[in-house]
Design a protein around this motif. Structure first.
Motif, mmCIF file in Angstrom:
data_model
loop_
_atom_site.group_PDB
_atom_site.id
_atom_site.type_symbol
_atom_site.label_atom_id
_atom_site.label_comp_id
_atom_site.label_asym_id
_atom_site.label_seq_id
_atom_site.Cartn_x
_atom_site.Cartn_y
_atom_site.Cartn_z
ATOM 1 N N LEU A 125 0.837 -1.205 0.000
ATOM 2 C CA LEU A 125 0.000 0.000 0.000
ATOM 3 C C LEU A 125 0.871 1.253 0.000
ATOM 4 C CD1 LEU A 125 -2.759 1.364 0.175
ATOM 5 C CD2 LEU A 125 -2.658 1.078 2.677
ATOM 6 N N HIS A 126 1.919 1.236 0.784
ATOM 7 C CA HIS A 126 2.844 2.376 0.847
ATOM 8 C C HIS A 126 3.456 2.645 -0.515
ATOM 9 C CE1 HIS A 126 6.734 4.385 1.797
ATOM 10 N NE2 HIS A 126 5.997 5.016 2.693
ATOM 11 N N HIS A 127 3.834 1.591 -1.216
ATOM 12 C CA HIS A 127 4.444 1.743 -2.539
ATOM 13 C C HIS A 127 3.432 2.280 -3.557
ATOM 14 C CE1 HIS A 127 7.012 0.928 -6.002
ATOM 15 N NE2 HIS A 127 5.972 0.338 -6.562
ATOM 16 N N LEU A 128 2.231 1.687 -3.576
ATOM 17 C CA LEU A 128 1.212 2.136 -4.525
ATOM 18 C C LEU A 128 0.818 3.585 -4.262
ATOM 19 C CD1 LEU A 128 -1.155 -0.983 -4.627
ATOM 20 C CD2 LEU A 128 0.244 -0.123 -6.523
ATOM 21 N N TYR A 129 0.616 3.910 -2.989
ATOM 22 C CA TYR A 129 0.225 5.281 -2.656
ATOM 23 C C TYR A 129 1.333 6.269 -3.024
ATOM 24 C CZ TYR A 129 -0.803 9.523 -0.206
ATOM 25 O OH TYR A 129 -1.007 10.853 0.069
ATOM 26 N N GLY A 130 2.590 5.901 -2.756
ATOM 27 C CA GLY A 130 3.702 6.782 -3.104
ATOM 28 C C GLY A 130 3.764 7.057 -4.598
ATOM 29 N N THR A 131 3.514 6.022 -5.399
ATOM 30 C CA THR A 131 3.504 6.189 -6.854
ATOM 31 C C THR A 131 2.360 7.103 -7.286
ATOM 32 O OG1 THR A 131 4.440 3.971 -7.151
ATOM 33 C CG2 THR A 131 3.401 4.987 -9.068
ATOM 34 N N LEU A 132 1.171 6.872 -6.723
ATOM 35 C CA LEU A 132 0.008 7.700 -7.061
ATOM 36 C C LEU A 132 0.253 9.156 -6.673
ATOM 37 C CD1 LEU A 132 -2.965 7.904 -7.997
ATOM 38 C CD2 LEU A 132 -3.639 7.382 -5.639
ATOM 39 N N GLU A 169 -5.446 13.044 -20.106
ATOM 40 C CA GLU A 169 -6.421 11.954 -19.985
ATOM 41 C C GLU A 169 -5.713 10.614 -19.805
ATOM 42 O OE1 GLU A 169 -10.185 13.697 -22.557
ATOM 43 O OE2 GLU A 169 -8.562 12.695 -23.631
ATOM 44 N N ALA A 170 -4.559 10.454 -20.464
ATOM 45 C CA ALA A 170 -3.776 9.226 -20.280
ATOM 46 C C ALA A 170 -3.260 9.141 -18.842
ATOM 47 C CB ALA A 170 -2.613 9.195 -21.269
ATOM 48 N N ASP A 171 -2.869 10.292 -18.273
ATOM 49 C CA ASP A 171 -2.466 10.325 -16.866
ATOM 50 C C ASP A 171 -3.612 9.862 -15.973
ATOM 51 O OD1 ASP A 171 -0.035 11.384 -17.624
ATOM 52 O OD2 ASP A 171 -0.464 13.420 -16.938
ATOM 53 N N HIS A 172 -4.821 10.321 -16.295
ATOM 54 C CA HIS A 172 -5.990 9.932 -15.509
ATOM 55 C C HIS A 172 -6.186 8.414 -15.529
ATOM 56 C CE1 HIS A 172 -7.907 14.166 -16.257
ATOM 57 N NE2 HIS A 172 -6.940 14.195 -15.361
ATOM 58 N N SER A 173 -6.026 7.820 -16.690
ATOM 59 C CA SER A 173 -6.186 6.363 -16.804
ATOM 60 C C SER A 173 -5.152 5.631 -15.970
ATOM 61 C CB SER A 173 -6.076 5.937 -18.268
ATOM 62 O OG SER A 173 -7.139 6.463 -19.033
ATOM 63 N N ALA A 174 -3.912 6.146 -15.996
ATOM 64 C CA ALA A 174 -2.841 5.525 -15.206
ATOM 65 C C ALA A 174 -3.142 5.641 -13.711
ATOM 66 C CB ALA A 174 -1.501 6.177 -15.534
ATOM 67 N N ASP A 177 -5.792 3.152 -12.728
ATOM 68 C CA ASP A 177 -5.285 1.781 -12.583
ATOM 69 C C ASP A 177 -4.667 1.569 -11.204
ATOM 70 O OD1 ASP A 177 -6.097 1.149 -15.142
ATOM 71 O OD2 ASP A 177 -4.126 1.502 -16.046
ATOM 72 N N ILE A 178 -3.924 2.563 -10.730
ATOM 73 C CA ILE A 178 -3.304 2.458 -9.402
ATOM 74 C C ILE A 178 -4.385 2.438 -8.322
ATOM 75 C CG2 ILE A 178 -1.778 3.578 -7.721
ATOM 76 C CD1 ILE A 178 -0.230 4.758 -10.078
ATOM 77 N N ILE A 179 -5.388 3.288 -8.485
ATOM 78 C CA ILE A 179 -6.477 3.346 -7.506
ATOM 79 C C ILE A 179 -7.210 2.008 -7.426
ATOM 80 C CG2 ILE A 179 -8.764 4.340 -7.103
ATOM 81 C CD1 ILE A 179 -7.582 7.041 -8.029
ATOM 82 N N LYS A 180 -7.432 1.383 -8.559
ATOM 83 C CA LYS A 180 -8.094 0.061 -8.552
ATOM 84 C C LYS A 180 -7.261 -0.954 -7.773
ATOM 85 C CE LYS A 180 -10.746 0.429 -12.881
ATOM 86 N NZ LYS A 180 -10.423 1.797 -13.286
ATOM 87 N N GLU A 181 -5.936 -0.876 -7.920
ATOM 88 C CA GLU A 181 -5.057 -1.776 -7.161
ATOM 89 C C GLU A 181 -5.171 -1.512 -5.664
ATOM 90 O OE1 GLU A 181 -1.069 -3.081 -8.380
ATOM 91 O OE2 GLU A 181 -1.226 -1.630 -10.007
#
Length: 317
Positions: A125-132, A169-174, A177-181
């Motif tokens: 979670l820490h890694h995903l949140y940091g990336t987001l 918009e491509a940034d939004h899609s990326a 994807d992270i949020i879904k994870e």
């Protein structure tokens, strides 16, 4: 009446009060909002017809309330594009930066305190949140310092600005994807049985933050950007912009008017060339009598290419 053929974005645009309904069912109305409802429920245990029936019932029983999200979105849709951009920066950009700072502090705390029992979960979670967080901070900077100023300056978008918008918009899609994870990892923010108060607060903040991001992305993807794109020149004008871009890349547009030279064997009427600040077309002084021959922008938007020392003069080495 909503049917299975309506897209999620259409439903939320017309009935903003349905946002909690879609959130409860974990249906993506922002990044994935462009698909019909019957497609959106595929791969889930939801029945499209039952969802539509429940959705229509929900709409009927949830009218606009003062201060509600529906009222806020209805107000947003009535704004001019420059005012929409200002509103996004003053609300979502400010609020989400605050959320990100709070979440980062609390997430670091629970990572240390609960590492022994929930190390794998919290490390991921820490890694995903940091990336987001990193992606969104850079995205906000690109919007505030590059794309939004261009959208304000050029009410009629050219190909270059439309491409920059598509990149957003491509940034939004990326980000989606992270949020879904994150949602899958946390079982949609369900805390463990032994969670402390800070653990619970972190999940609550994460959920509120992500819900705000969803509304934010929806406003841009489904309201602001489509409305801005509609103001672009017609297909012929866009085709001309592509031609101009290709000419620039090939270095073929340095010394000729793109309109006078159309008369075979005839030189341009004036030796001074201008570049349209809106679409990038090149034309001579005489061809600018009524504005840009390509997009119709006022002559005041054009830049003379012969001014010595100009940083935007493509004729210079």
């Amino acid at each position: 009446m909503i049917t299975v053929k309506n897209t999620l974005a259409e439903v939320v645009r017309d009935y903003p009060q349905t946002i909690p309904f879609f959130n409860e069912l974990h249906l993506d109305y922002c990044c994935g909002g462009g698909i019909p409802l019957e497609e959106a429920v595929k791969g889930t245990d939801l029945d499209a017809q039952q969802v539509v029936a429940d959705l229509n019932g929900y709409i009927a029983s949830h009218s606009t309330k003062t201060g509600s999200q529906q009222e806020s979105l209805d107000r947003f849709k009535q704004l001019s594009i420059p005012d929409m951009l200002q509103d996004l920066e003053a609300t979502h950009h400010v609020d989400e930066r605050k959320y990100m700072a709070e979440i980062e502090t609390d997430l670091n705390k629970i990572l240390l305190v609960h590492y022994v029992h929930h190390g794998e979960l919290l490390t991921r979670l820490h890694h995903l949140y940091g990336t987001l967080k990193t992606d969104l901070e850079e995205h906000f900077a690109r919007e505030e310092r590059l794309v939004f100023p261009l959208m304000r300056t050029y009410p009629q978008p050219n190909l270059e600005i439309l491409t920059l918008v598509q990149n957003l918009e491509a940034d939004h899609s990326a980000a989606g994807d992270i949020i879904k994870e994150i949602e899958a990892l946390t079982d949609h923010f369900t805390v463990p049985a032994d969670a402390c108060a800070t653990f619970k607060r972190t999940y609550q903040l994460l959920e509120a933050f992500i819900n705000d991001v969803f509304v934010h992305i929806f406003k841009e993807n489904s309201i602001v950007f489509p409305e801005y794109a509609e103001k672009a020149p017609n297909q012929e004008g866009l085709d001309r912009q592509v031609e101009v871009s290709l000419e620039k890349e090939a270095g073929q547009n340095s010394n000729s008017c793109g309109y006078c030279e159309s008369a075979e064997g005839e030189a341009e009427k004036s030796p001074v060339l201008y570049e349209c600040g809106n679409c990038g077309a090149l034309y001579c002084n005489d061809c600018a009598e009524t504005g840009c021959p390509s997009c119709g922008a006022s002559f005041s938007h054009a830049h003379p290419l012969e001014y010595s020392g100009s940083s935007w003069n493509p004729n210079q080495d």
